[in-house]
Design an enzyme around this catalytic site. Structure first.
Site, PDB file in Angstrom:
ATOM      1  N   HIS A   1     -40.481 -23.428  28.407  1.00 17.22           N
ATOM      2  CA  HIS A   1     -39.596 -23.886  29.478  1.00 17.22           C
ATOM      3  C   HIS A   1     -38.133 -23.760  29.075  1.00 17.22           C
ATOM      4  O   HIS A   1     -37.774 -23.578  27.910  1.00 17.22           O
ATOM      5  CB  HIS A   1     -39.922 -25.331  29.878  1.00 17.22           C
ATOM      6  CG  HIS A   1     -39.642 -26.358  28.814  1.00 17.22           C
ATOM      7  ND1 HIS A   1     -38.402 -26.929  28.631  1.00 17.22           N
ATOM      8  CD2 HIS A   1     -40.445 -26.922  27.881  1.00 17.22           C
ATOM      9  CE1 HIS A   1     -38.452 -27.798  27.644  1.00 17.22           C
ATOM     10  NE2 HIS A   1     -39.680 -27.806  27.159  1.00 17.22           N
TER      11      HIS A   1
ATOM     12  N   CYS B   1     -43.531 -28.815  23.164  1.00 14.69           N
ATOM     13  CA  CYS B   1     -43.383 -27.621  23.990  1.00 14.69           C
ATOM     14  C   CYS B   1     -42.396 -26.647  23.348  1.00 14.69           C
ATOM     15  O   CYS B   1     -41.696 -26.985  22.404  1.00 14.69           O
ATOM     16  CB  CYS B   1     -42.910 -27.998  25.388  1.00 14.69           C
ATOM     17  SG  CYS B   1     -44.200 -28.755  26.415  1.00 14.69           S
TER      18      CYS B   1
END
Length: 670
Positions: free
Chosen positions: A509, A528
């Site tokens: 992301h 992440c």
């Protein structure tokens, strides 16, 4: 930059359904065809079929010696080794093609059959049960005809197989784990049969470990979910028996990736030269050395870094700082140009002629955990290097920096496929962040969430509405309360995220903290992977699917939008602490997840060092109990009535408290 020299052969990616439902094993027909190829002059056997799915790691051969028909009992577990795979997980033993000139009454064939009979000595083979079943079925289909011997002597093929297995150390394996037979001491059928079966068992053991490794990766770290393509023992035996170049066929069970081949070449070279390198003088640790400082260690530093010697000159100058910066960059250390303690230790390790062979072997093992086919176009996240590469047809078409999980929230390692993108994503705050970071702040400042752009969402089971943080009793039951961050520049996920649904709930992301990409060491996230310049990444990723970075950029700023990929693209999250550069030189990376010591110990059969300790969970302080007034005495009838209505009390645990407060959330943080 990763080039075609860093990647092995690839094939076109499969559609989403085919990707997830891809066969877990090596197809028998492909392996048999590989064996047939080896028979043709001028061809090379290739036993690794393209695998587009990440699959569970195969069970390694766990005993110290494999294939001994004299050792009694089943194979037993040893530290860091996966248990043998259940028979149900093994492919059904394949039936090899007919063998000519089979004579069921031949004494040698009878001896082989007896050796592998239900009550024969072959039942004590120390190997996974599925491998033994495949071996028994293989010889049964041949009516006990030997594979490796003729006239009580090993054939040239047998000699080639024994030589290849004996040199397994060159492949990053341990030849002591394979019980190679000596030439039969007599022509007695039982003696010859034992030698033939032992060599088949050793070849099968080598093939299994060359294919999937010696160590179960999940024992090294809880963050590793990688696994090699499934090993098919029956198909392997067919390929080996059908090959006219058995050494090449056996070698083909090793990973085909170019980086594995480069590591193997370097391993052989380092073992040859490790006793020849002269030791350099030790650089003493002390105060920080920087430009403008005079110190007696400066001449040693200059000599170590290949600069001109200046007798009597103790000044740390700009040239020395530049040389140190180049060294730090090579070693993947923070580039400062200063002689700090970390840099001096790295110089001393190199100067003492530190043996890198164990590091090379450990990283060769990691390549065995990856799918044989990474995908003609795929995303390769190099966690230890803080880099991401889009590879297409063996070369990198896009490179960028990434931010990965810190040691307490490690980025998991596995293979999957990106199947959709979300533009303008919401971020639903995970329970762990809400409890550890937000609730203590909220108790002190009721406007904490609003000032930082977060929303409080309440659900009554039918509708969901946004409410003010001040309207919620944060010391009460918060099961139906959620904290989320709406789309926008302040959103922790940035403007776009790239999804590959997985059990870890991690993804790639954007981030609003783009200045962090300037740092050298970027293990900063909660698990992440944050991607630098995500729209450029998207353009290289799916521009050929009709979604350019410019087109996606026009969606930024509106409501949350989902974009499905027409063709899912494989993604591999990897962790390599040794890499061979385009110039053939070894590049080492910091082992900030602490996995190398455990992997090296597992490969050496030693007890594993403890896993890194996770950060402690901070619970929300319990609210003070209100002062209770004494209740009036109750009659026996009232007490009995209350006992009937009292709910069943369940044991309270911290986990159940979290579920009551925020619902069941195991989602990773960005």
């Amino acid at each position: 930059m990763i080039t075609s020299a860093d990647r092995g052969p690839t094939t076109a990616p499969t559609p989403k359904r085919a990707w997830r439902a891809a066969a877990l094993g090596v197809s028998l027909s492909a392996l048999t065809f590989a064996g047939a190829l080896a028979q043709a002059p001028g061809t090379t056997a290739a036993v690794a079929t393209p695998e587009a799915a990440q699959t569970p790691a195969p069970a390694p051969i766990v005993p110290d010696v494999t294939g001994s028909v004299d050792a009694a009992g089943e194979a037993k577990d040893e530290p860091a080794a996966a248990p043998a795979a259940p028979d149900a997980e093994q492919a059904a033993p394949a039936t090899p093609g007919p063998v000519e000139a089979i004579h069921p009454t031949d004494p040698l064939q009878t001896a082989v059959t007896a050796l592998l009979a239900t009550d024969g000595a072959g039942q004590s083979l120390k190997m996974p049960a599925g491998d033994r079943a495949a071996l028994i079925a293989f010889y049964a289909a041949r009516n006990g005809s030997p594979l490796w011997l003729a006239d009580s002597r090993f054939t040239p093929q047998a000699d080639a197989a024994r030589a290849k297995i004996a040199s397994a150390a060159d492949d990053g394996l341990d030849p002591k784990r394979y019980a190679l037979p000596s030439s039969p001491a007599s022509s007695e059928p039982a003696v010859v049969a034992r030698a033939d079966v032992m060599l088949s068992a050793a070849a099968l053991a080598y093939a299994r470990e060359a294919w999937g490794g010696r160590v179960n990766p999940t024992t090294i770290s809880r963050s590793i979910a990688a696994g090699a393509s499934r090993f098919d023992a029956a198909a392997a035996l067919v390929a080996i028996s059908a090959s006219a170049d058995v050494a090449t066929t056996l070698d083909g069970f090793n990973p085909p990736h170019a980086q594995f081949q480069a590591l193997r070449k370097l391993l052989i070279a380092k073992r040859a030269e490790r006793t020849e390198a002269p030791k350099q003088p030790l650089i003493l640790e002390g105060k920080l050395l920087k430009p403008g400082v005079e110190d007696e260690r400066v001449p040693v530093l200059r000599a170590r870094l290949g600069l001109d010697e200046r007798p009597g000159d103790l000044m740390f100058d700009d040239a020395l700082a530049e040389a140190l910066s180049a060294f730090q960059k090579t070693k993947k250390l923070p580039v400062s140009g200063l002689a700090n303690r970390q840099t001096i230790r790295a110089l001393n390790a190199e100067g003492r002629g530190a043996d890198p062979t164990s590091l090379l072997v450990a990283n060769m093992e990691r390549w065995r955990w990856l799918p044989r086919d990474l995908g003609a176009k795929h995303v390769f996240v190099d966690v230890a290097a803080f880099e991401l590469h889009i590879m297409q047809d063996g070369r990198s078409i896009h490179d960028t920096r990434v931010i990965v999980g810190k040691n307490s929230n490690q980025t998991p390692l596995f293979s999957n496929a990106i199947d959709h993108i979300v533009v303008n994503p919401y971020w639903n705050v995970p329970t762990s962040i809400a409890v550890k970071e937000m609730l203590p702040q909220l108790r002190r400042d009721p406007n904490y969430l609003a000032n930082r752009g977060y929303e409080v969402v309440v659900s009554d089971g039918k509708k969901t509405r946004v409410v003010g943080a001040g309207s919620v009793d944060w010391s009460g039951n918060l099961r139906n309360v959620r904290i989320r961050q709406p789309p926008g520049e302040r959103n922790a996920l940035g403007n776009i995220k790239f999804m590959f649904p997985n059990d870890y709930a991690v993804y790639l992301h954007d981030t609003p903290q783009r200045n962090l990409f300037k740092l050298t060491s970027r293990a900063l996230s909660h698990g992440c992977v944050r991607v630098n310049e995500p729209l450029q990444f998207a353009d290289a990723l799916i521009g050929d699917q009709g979604w350019s970075g410019e087109k996606l950029g026009k969606l930024v700023g509106g409501k949350e939008r989902r974009v499905n990929l027409a063709t899912p693209i494989p993604v591999h999250l990897t962790y390599f602490t040794a890499w061979v550069g385009a110039d053939g030189a070894l590049q080492t990376r910091s082992d900030f997840y602490g996995q190398d010591p455990r992997l090296k110990a597992a490969l050496n059969g030693e007890p594993l060092p403890p896993l890194p300790q996770a950060a402690p969970v901070v619970a929300m302080p319990k609210p003070e109990k209100p002062v209770r007034r004494a209740a009036p005495p109750q009659t026996q009838e009232q007490q009995a009535q209350m006992a009937e209505q009292a709910p069943v009390q369940r044991p309270r645990t911290f986990g159940s408290w979290l579920s009551n407060v925020f619902g069941d959330s195991s989602r990773r943080q960005p």
